[in-house]
Design a protein around this motif. Structure first.
Motif, PDB file in Angstrom:
ATOM      1  N   GLY A  62      -9.711  62.424  28.312  1.00  0.00           N
ATOM      2  CA  GLY A  62      -9.539  63.612  29.143  1.00  0.00           C
ATOM      3  C   GLY A  62      -8.165  63.777  29.738  1.00  0.00           C
ATOM      4  N   ALA A  63      -7.220  62.896  29.429  1.00  0.00           N
ATOM      5  CA  ALA A  63      -5.882  63.001  30.025  1.00  0.00           C
ATOM      6  C   ALA A  63      -4.807  62.651  29.000  1.00  0.00           C
ATOM      7  CB  ALA A  63      -5.767  62.092  31.240  1.00  0.00           C
ATOM      8  N   ILE A  64      -4.957  63.170  27.783  1.00  0.00           N
ATOM      9  CA  ILE A  64      -3.989  62.917  26.717  1.00  0.00           C
ATOM     10  C   ILE A  64      -3.059  64.125  26.637  1.00  0.00           C
ATOM     11  CG2 ILE A  64      -3.668  62.265  24.312  1.00  0.00           C
ATOM     12  CD1 ILE A  64      -5.362  60.324  26.027  1.00  0.00           C
ATOM     13  N   HIS A  65      -1.768  63.886  26.749  1.00  0.00           N
ATOM     14  CA  HIS A  65      -0.804  64.987  26.822  1.00  0.00           C
ATOM     15  C   HIS A  65       0.145  64.999  25.621  1.00  0.00           C
ATOM     16  CE1 HIS A  65      -2.340  65.658  30.811  1.00  0.00           C
ATOM     17  NE2 HIS A  65      -2.033  64.421  31.160  1.00  0.00           N
ATOM     18  N   ASN A  66      -0.367  64.594  24.493  1.00  0.00           N
ATOM     19  CA  ASN A  66       0.421  64.668  23.258  1.00  0.00           C
ATOM     20  C   ASN A  66       0.342  66.085  22.685  1.00  0.00           C
ATOM     21  OD1 ASN A  66      -2.266  64.655  22.524  1.00  0.00           O
ATOM     22  ND2 ASN A  66      -2.016  63.290  20.789  1.00  0.00           N
ATOM     23  N   VAL A  97      -8.643  59.051  31.392  1.00  0.00           N
ATOM     24  CA  VAL A  97      -8.085  57.696  31.421  1.00  0.00           C
ATOM     25  C   VAL A  97      -6.623  57.785  30.964  1.00  0.00           C
ATOM     26  CG1 VAL A  97      -8.235  55.364  30.471  1.00  0.00           C
ATOM     27  CG2 VAL A  97     -10.332  56.673  30.936  1.00  0.00           C
ATOM     28  N   PRO A  98      -5.679  57.194  31.684  1.00  0.00           N
ATOM     29  CA  PRO A  98      -4.270  57.257  31.292  1.00  0.00           C
ATOM     30  C   PRO A  98      -4.043  56.758  29.864  1.00  0.00           C
ATOM     31  CG  PRO A  98      -4.469  56.397  33.510  1.00  0.00           C
ATOM     32  CD  PRO A  98      -5.862  56.469  32.962  1.00  0.00           C
ATOM     33  N   ALA A  99      -3.163  57.467  29.137  1.00  0.00           N
ATOM     34  CA  ALA A  99      -2.894  57.120  27.742  1.00  0.00           C
ATOM     35  C   ALA A  99      -2.347  55.704  27.608  1.00  0.00           C
ATOM     36  CB  ALA A  99      -1.921  58.125  27.141  1.00  0.00           C
ATOM     37  N   GLY A 100      -1.551  55.252  28.590  1.00  0.00           N
ATOM     38  CA  GLY A 100      -1.004  53.899  28.519  1.00  0.00           C
ATOM     39  C   GLY A 100      -2.081  52.838  28.513  1.00  0.00           C
ATOM     40  N   MET A 101      -3.121  53.024  29.316  1.00  0.00           N
ATOM     41  CA  MET A 101      -4.232  52.072  29.345  1.00  0.00           C
ATOM     42  C   MET A 101      -4.974  52.070  28.016  1.00  0.00           C
ATOM     43  SD  MET A 101      -5.770  52.571  33.186  1.00  0.00           S
ATOM     44  CE  MET A 101      -7.087  51.390  32.819  1.00  0.00           C
ATOM     45  N   LEU A 102      -5.152  53.261  27.443  1.00  0.00           N
ATOM     46  CA  LEU A 102      -5.840  53.341  26.152  1.00  0.00           C
ATOM     47  C   LEU A 102      -5.026  52.654  25.063  1.00  0.00           C
ATOM     48  CD1 LEU A 102      -7.087  57.047  26.228  1.00  0.00           C
ATOM     49  CD2 LEU A 102      -8.461  54.986  26.562  1.00  0.00           C
ATOM     50  N   GLN A 103      -3.720  52.806  25.114  1.00  0.00           N
ATOM     51  CA  GLN A 103      -2.847  52.178  24.123  1.00  0.00           C
ATOM     52  C   GLN A 103      -2.950  50.657  24.198  1.00  0.00           C
ATOM     53  OE1 GLN A 103      -0.466  53.970  21.851  1.00  0.00           O
ATOM     54  NE2 GLN A 103      -0.884  51.966  20.949  1.00  0.00           N
ATOM     55  N   ILE A 104      -2.929  50.121  25.412  1.00  0.00           N
ATOM     56  CA  ILE A 104      -3.037  48.671  25.596  1.00  0.00           C
ATOM     57  C   ILE A 104      -4.385  48.169  25.094  1.00  0.00           C
ATOM     58  CG2 ILE A 104      -3.187  46.843  27.331  1.00  0.00           C
ATOM     59  CD1 ILE A 104      -1.177  48.484  28.997  1.00  0.00           C
ATOM     60  N   GLY A 105      -5.446  48.870  25.465  1.00  0.00           N
ATOM     61  CA  GLY A 105      -6.782  48.467  25.036  1.00  0.00           C
ATOM     62  C   GLY A 105      -6.938  48.504  23.532  1.00  0.00           C
ATOM     63  N   GLU A 140      -7.173  68.825  24.378  1.00  0.00           N
ATOM     64  CA  GLU A 140      -7.431  70.239  24.073  1.00  0.00           C
ATOM     65  C   GLU A 140      -8.236  70.390  22.790  1.00  0.00           C
ATOM     66  OE1 GLU A 140      -3.405  72.202  26.056  1.00  0.00           O
ATOM     67  OE2 GLU A 140      -3.349  71.371  24.021  1.00  0.00           O
ATOM     68  N   LEU A 141      -7.923  69.572  21.799  1.00  0.00           N
ATOM     69  CA  LEU A 141      -8.660  69.645  20.538  1.00  0.00           C
ATOM     70  C   LEU A 141     -10.117  69.253  20.735  1.00  0.00           C
ATOM     71  CD1 LEU A 141      -8.874  69.986  17.489  1.00  0.00           C
ATOM     72  CD2 LEU A 141      -7.997  67.642  17.236  1.00  0.00           C
ATOM     73  N   MET A 142     -10.371  68.176  21.473  1.00  0.00           N
ATOM     74  CA  MET A 142     -11.751  67.748  21.715  1.00  0.00           C
ATOM     75  C   MET A 142     -12.527  68.831  22.448  1.00  0.00           C
ATOM     76  SD  MET A 142     -11.977  64.737  20.318  1.00  0.00           S
ATOM     77  CE  MET A 142     -13.353  63.844  21.030  1.00  0.00           C
ATOM     78  N   ARG A 143     -11.899  69.472  23.423  1.00  0.00           N
ATOM     79  CA  ARG A 143     -12.578  70.559  24.129  1.00  0.00           C
ATOM     80  C   ARG A 143     -12.852  71.742  23.209  1.00  0.00           C
ATOM     81  NH1 ARG A 143      -8.693  69.960  29.433  1.00  0.00           N
ATOM     82  NH2 ARG A 143      -9.931  68.353  30.518  1.00  0.00           N
ATOM     83  N   GLY A 144     -11.880  72.043  22.327  1.00  0.00           N
ATOM     84  CA  GLY A 144     -12.078  73.135  21.389  1.00  0.00           C
ATOM     85  C   GLY A 144     -13.190  72.858  20.398  1.00  0.00           C
ATOM     86  N   VAL A 145     -13.258  71.619  19.910  1.00  0.00           N
ATOM     87  CA  VAL A 145     -14.328  71.236  18.989  1.00  0.00           C
ATOM     88  C   VAL A 145     -15.689  71.345  19.683  1.00  0.00           C
ATOM     89  CG1 VAL A 145     -15.337  69.279  17.743  1.00  0.00           C
ATOM     90  CG2 VAL A 145     -12.892  69.775  17.525  1.00  0.00           C
ATOM     91  N   ALA A 146     -15.777  70.831  20.914  1.00  0.00           N
ATOM     92  CA  ALA A 146     -17.030  70.888  21.661  1.00  0.00           C
ATOM     93  C   ALA A 146     -17.467  72.328  21.890  1.00  0.00           C
ATOM     94  CB  ALA A 146     -16.873  70.166  22.999  1.00  0.00           C
ATOM     95  N   GLU A 147     -16.531  73.190  22.255  1.00  0.00           N
ATOM     96  CA  GLU A 147     -16.870  74.596  22.489  1.00  0.00           C
ATOM     97  C   GLU A 147     -17.371  75.256  21.212  1.00  0.00           C
ATOM     98  OE1 GLU A 147     -14.764  78.769  23.975  1.00  0.00           O
ATOM     99  OE2 GLU A 147     -13.654  76.879  24.063  1.00  0.00           O
TER     100      GLU A 147
END
Length: 329
Positions: free
Chosen positions: A206-210, A268-276, A250-257
Motif C-alpha cells: 500500500g505504499a509503493i511509489h515506483n 509497508v515501507p518499500a525499504g522494509m519489503l526489500q530487506i525482507g 496504483e496497479l493493485m488498486r486498479g486490478v481490484a476495482e
C-alpha cells in the motif's frame, strides 16, 4: 474491445507467426476483422478462425523452409518466440534462446526478403534495454541496449540482425518493444498479481511509489497494425505503452476495482519489503514489485501519429470482463 477505434486500410496478405500465442490470438482476430488475408502459423496443426491458411511450425529455428508460407505475402508479423522462462531448465538457456529468437527470426527474414516481402514487423521486448529504470527517467528508443538475461540478449541480437538485413536487402524492418502486456488470458507476472488480489488477503503493497509502464493488448494490437503500412515506420524502433505509468500500489488498486473486489493493501515501507525479500531469497520478485521500468513513447506518438486508443482503466475492465464471459460468470 479491440477494434472499436480501428481504421480500415487497404487489405494485405500477412504472414502472422505465433498466431495462438497471447499477442498472436488478439492480432489474428483484429487483422481478420479489418479484412486482411492471413496465413497463420502455430505449434499445433489446427484451423484458426480468421486465417485463410494455417501452417504448423513445431520448433522455431534457422532450418525452416518458409517458401510456401511466404507466397504472395506483403507483410510478415513475427510474434513467435521462445519466451522468457522464470526457471529455465535448459542446459544452455542462451543457446536455446538464440536458436529460436535469433536464428529462427533471421532465417525467416532472409527468406521473406528473397520472396519480395515489403515489410517485416518484429515483436521484440523492453528487456532488450534492461530490467529497470530510475524513477522518472524512462527508457528511450535510442538508449544503448543492456539486456541482462538470455531472453533479452536474444531479442537484441535479432533486432540488430534484422536492421542489418533491411539495409542490405531493401525490405523494411519495424521493431516494436512492449513492456509488460496485459489482457484476457494473460500469464506470467501479471497473472500472479491477479491471483494475489483474488485471494482477498491483506498485502503489504500500500505504499509503493515506483512507476511502471504497461500496455494493454488492445493498445498493442492497434500499434502493430499501424506499423503495417505507415510510411514513417520503416526501419524504426518503437516503444508501446498505455502512456499512463502506474505504481505497484496504483496497479493493485486498479486490478481490484476492475475485478469488483476490495484492495486490501497495507502501507509497508518499500525499504522494509526489500530487506525482507532479500533475506527470503526473493530479490528478483521484489525488483518487479518495487522497482521502476518506464518507457517514453513520444517517438511512437509523433512519428506514427499514434495515440493509445484505450485507457488503463478500459484495458483492465476489458481484461476481466472478457475473462468472466469466457468462464460463464
Amino acid at each position: 474491445m479491440i477494434g472499436l477505434h480501428g481504421r480500415f486500410a487497404i487489405s494485405k496478405r500477412i504472414l502472422l507467426t505465433g498466431a495462438t500465442g497471447f499477442v498472436g490470438q488478439a492480432l489474428l482476430a483484429e487483422l481478420a476483422r479489418r479484412g486482411h488475408a492471413i496465413v497463420a502459423t502455430s505449434r499445433h496443426a489446427q484451423q484458426l478462425a480468421g486465417a485463410e491458411r494455417c501452417i504448423q511450425i513445431t520448433d522455431l529455428n534457422g532450418d525452416i523452409d518458409w517458401q510456401q508460407a511466404l507466397l504472395g505475402i506483403d507483410v510478415v508479423i513475427h510474434a513467435a518466440a521462445r519466451v522468457h522462462v522464470l526457471h529455465d531448465q535448459a542446459a544452455d538457456p542462451l543457446a536455446e534462446f538464440r536458436r529460436a529468437n535469433v536464428d529462427g527470426t533471421l532465417s525467416l527474414a532472409r527468406q521473406a526478403a528473397e520472396a519480395g516481402v515489403r515489410r517485416f514487423v518484429f515483436i521484440s521486448s523492453i528487456k532488450v534495454l534492461g530490467e529497470q529504470t530510475r524513477l522518472g527517467i524512462p527508457f528511450r528508443p535510442d538508449n544503448v541496449p543492456r539486456p541482462v538475461d538470455p531472453y533479452g540478449i536474444s531479442k537484441r541480437e535479432a533486432e540488430d540482425g534484422l536492421l542489418t538485413l533491411a539495409a542490405e536487402t531493401g525490405m523494411e524492418a519495424v521493431v516494436v518493444r512492449p513492456p509488460l502486456i496485459y489482457g484476457p488470458g494473460v500469464k506470467g507476472n501479471f497473472a500472479n498479481l491477479i491471483k494475489l488480489v483474488e485471494r482477498g488477503l491483506p498485502l503489504p503493497l500500500g505504499a509503493i511509489h515506483n512507476k511502471r509502464s504497461l500496455v494493454g493488448i488492445g493498445n498493442l494490437v492497434d500499434l502493430i497494425i499501424r506499423c503495417l503500412d505507415h510510411p514513417a515506420a520503416g526501419n524504426q524502433v518503437f516503444f508501446a505503452s498505455d502512456d499512463e505509468d502506474l505504481s505497484t500500489t496504483e496497479l493493485m488498486r486498479g486490478v481490484a476495482e476492475a475485478m469488483g473486489k476490495p484492495a486490501r493493501l497495507v502501507p509497508v515501507p518499500a525499504g522494509m519489503l526489500q530487506i525482507g525479500a532479500t533475506l527470503l531469497g526473493k530479490k528478483a520478485m521484489a525488483q518487479r514489485l518495487l522497482g521502476s521500468l518506464q518507457v517514453d513513447i513520444s517517438k511512437t506518438r509523433e512519428l506514427l501519429r499514434w495515440t493509445p486508443p484505450y485507457t488503463v482503466q478500459e484495458g483492465l475492465r476489458y481484461c476481466f470482463e472478457s475473462s468472466n464471459r469466457l468462464a460463464g460468470r
